[in-house]
Motif scaffolding. Sequence first.
Motif, mmCIF file in Angstrom:
data_model
loop_
_atom_site.group_PDB
_atom_site.id
_atom_site.type_symbol
_atom_site.label_atom_id
_atom_site.label_comp_id
_atom_site.label_asym_id
_atom_site.label_seq_id
_atom_site.Cartn_x
_atom_site.Cartn_y
_atom_site.Cartn_z
ATOM 1 N N VAL A 128 4.488 8.663 1.859
ATOM 2 C CA VAL A 128 4.802 10.156 1.564
ATOM 3 C C VAL A 128 4.498 11.251 2.828
ATOM 4 O O VAL A 128 3.393 10.648 3.273
ATOM 5 C CB VAL A 128 4.243 10.894 0.616
ATOM 6 N N GLY A 129 5.490 11.741 3.291
ATOM 7 C CA GLY A 129 4.969 12.629 4.351
ATOM 8 C C GLY A 129 5.060 14.059 4.022
ATOM 9 O O GLY A 129 6.112 14.452 3.393
ATOM 10 N N VAL A 130 3.968 14.740 4.430
ATOM 11 C CA VAL A 130 3.829 16.283 4.123
ATOM 12 C C VAL A 130 3.658 16.927 5.461
ATOM 13 O O VAL A 130 2.840 16.541 6.232
ATOM 14 C CB VAL A 130 2.435 16.496 3.004
ATOM 15 N N GLU A 131 4.747 17.767 5.501
ATOM 16 C CA GLU A 131 4.761 18.472 6.966
ATOM 17 C C GLU A 131 5.142 20.208 6.555
ATOM 18 O O GLU A 131 5.772 20.279 5.707
ATOM 19 C CB GLU A 131 5.752 18.027 7.677
ATOM 20 N N LEU A 132 4.020 20.998 7.292
ATOM 21 C CA LEU A 132 4.358 22.417 7.054
ATOM 22 C C LEU A 132 5.658 23.074 7.689
ATOM 23 O O LEU A 132 6.120 23.941 7.024
ATOM 24 C CB LEU A 132 3.144 23.044 7.597
ATOM 25 N N ASP B 160 -3.387 4.619 -1.451
ATOM 26 C CA ASP B 160 -4.185 3.794 -0.835
ATOM 27 C C ASP B 160 -4.882 4.120 0.249
ATOM 28 O O ASP B 160 -6.046 3.797 0.724
ATOM 29 C CB ASP B 160 -3.799 2.323 -0.805
ATOM 30 N N LEU B 161 -4.080 5.012 0.959
ATOM 31 C CA LEU B 161 -4.648 5.480 2.461
ATOM 32 C C LEU B 161 -3.928 6.713 2.586
ATOM 33 O O LEU B 161 -2.549 6.975 2.518
ATOM 34 C CB LEU B 161 -4.079 4.308 3.525
ATOM 35 N N ASP C 163 0.854 -0.999 -0.096
ATOM 36 C CA ASP C 163 0.003 0.157 -0.017
ATOM 37 C C ASP C 163 0.774 1.201 -0.055
ATOM 38 O O ASP C 163 2.048 1.378 0.474
ATOM 39 C CB ASP C 163 -0.758 -0.134 1.118
ATOM 40 N N HIS C 164 0.324 2.069 -0.474
ATOM 41 C CA HIS C 164 1.020 3.522 -0.539
ATOM 42 C C HIS C 164 0.261 4.388 0.187
ATOM 43 O O HIS C 164 -1.034 4.888 -0.088
ATOM 44 C CB HIS C 164 0.965 4.136 -2.103
ATOM 45 N N VAL C 165 1.101 5.074 1.219
ATOM 46 C CA VAL C 165 0.204 5.797 2.148
ATOM 47 C C VAL C 165 0.741 7.127 2.331
ATOM 48 O O VAL C 165 2.087 7.496 2.171
ATOM 49 C CB VAL C 165 0.508 5.128 3.589
ATOM 50 N N LEU C 166 -0.076 8.116 2.393
ATOM 51 C CA LEU C 166 0.342 9.800 2.681
ATOM 52 C C LEU C 166 -0.007 10.164 4.180
ATOM 53 O O LEU C 166 -1.081 9.779 4.547
ATOM 54 C CB LEU C 166 -0.514 10.574 1.898
ATOM 55 N N GLU C 167 0.921 10.790 4.769
ATOM 56 C CA GLU C 167 0.622 11.307 6.093
ATOM 57 C C GLU C 167 0.446 12.820 5.948
ATOM 58 O O GLU C 167 1.666 13.320 5.399
ATOM 59 C CB GLU C 167 1.479 10.798 7.292
ATOM 60 N N VAL C 168 -0.599 13.361 6.191
ATOM 61 C CA VAL C 168 -0.616 14.783 6.178
ATOM 62 C C VAL C 168 -0.130 15.345 7.600
ATOM 63 O O VAL C 168 -0.922 15.080 8.472
ATOM 64 C CB VAL C 168 -1.996 15.323 5.906
ATOM 65 N N GLY C 169 0.691 16.276 7.648
ATOM 66 C CA GLY C 169 1.233 16.792 9.028
ATOM 67 C C GLY C 169 1.832 15.612 9.682
ATOM 68 O O GLY C 169 1.742 15.243 10.897
ATOM 69 N N CYS C 170 2.990 15.145 9.047
ATOM 70 C CA CYS C 170 3.879 13.725 9.511
ATOM 71 C C CYS C 170 4.859 14.101 10.704
ATOM 72 O O CYS C 170 5.291 13.268 11.307
ATOM 73 C CB CYS C 170 4.514 13.133 8.285
ATOM 74 N N ALA C 171 5.101 15.505 10.988
ATOM 75 C CA ALA C 171 5.977 16.008 11.979
ATOM 76 C C ALA C 171 7.392 15.153 11.935
ATOM 77 O O ALA C 171 7.919 14.942 10.843
ATOM 78 C CB ALA C 171 5.247 15.847 13.184
ATOM 79 N N GLU C 172 7.727 14.618 12.801
ATOM 80 C CA GLU C 172 8.851 13.727 13.001
ATOM 81 C C GLU C 172 8.844 12.325 12.340
ATOM 82 O O GLU C 172 9.761 11.554 12.129
ATOM 83 C CB GLU C 172 9.467 13.476 14.525
#
Length: 265
Positions: free
Chosen positions: A62-66, A108-109, A38-47
């Motif tokens: 993939v992790g996206v962090e501001l 996927d998630l 599965d391909h997983v994106l976390e929005v606001g992944c921090a550390e």
Amino acid sequence: MAFEFHQDKDRYFAMQRENAAEYVVPFIQQYAGIRADDHVLEVGCAEGGVLQAFLDLGCTGVGVELLPQRLELARHYLADALRDERVELMAKNVYDVVPERDFKRPFDLIVLKDVIEHIPDQEKLLRKLGSFLRPGGYIFLGFPPWQMPFGGHQQICRHRVLSKLPYYHLLPAPAYKKVLEAGGEAPHVVQELLEIKDTGLSIGQFERIARQTNFNILGKQLYLINPIYRYKFNLQPRRQMGILGNVPYLRNFVTTCAYYLIQAK
């Protein structure tokens, strides 16, 4: 009250990874399952602690962090996955993401853990996230409902009383601001807490937004004692009792954490 683990980043990363593995992953698996590819994106992944729990299962991510400084720590903790090209990290506002440009393939998630309550215009956000998903993909969201005792995140206050005082974040914004300033909180903390007040999300609000953005709620779990409180207060997690969780007005004030899994209709 600045919790010790907020300063100890190794411990904070380990805490997020463990909590996600023991509570978030099993919740998702109840309703959708998680495959090794599965391909997983976390929005606001921090550390990167939550994302690591999915990488441990063989997922790519993939992790996206501001905040760039937090992403630098993620690059340290996720160094092995970065080297093996199993994860990508980007410092970006999620609203600035262009999926055709920034992502190699749909997800996927998508995971938002203690994040949606910080992001303005949540209806717009869910519509945007829906465009990142493969057909049939899922979004997991975990957040503290706004009306719960510490739904304003006032535990980040330095003042010993204000950091432990429940419910005062429900005051009108001008009164809330005066209380924080009277307690000597730094201007940036006051601003952050007022922004959370603007974006705070109740259980009912979230469910309305999900329906309005054409998502089905596949799974829902309300907690009387948030699983993360094992680390903050040495309290064992406790699920919301059925009768209490079914009384809309009452549940808003006593539910400390809500988990949802949603899927586009």
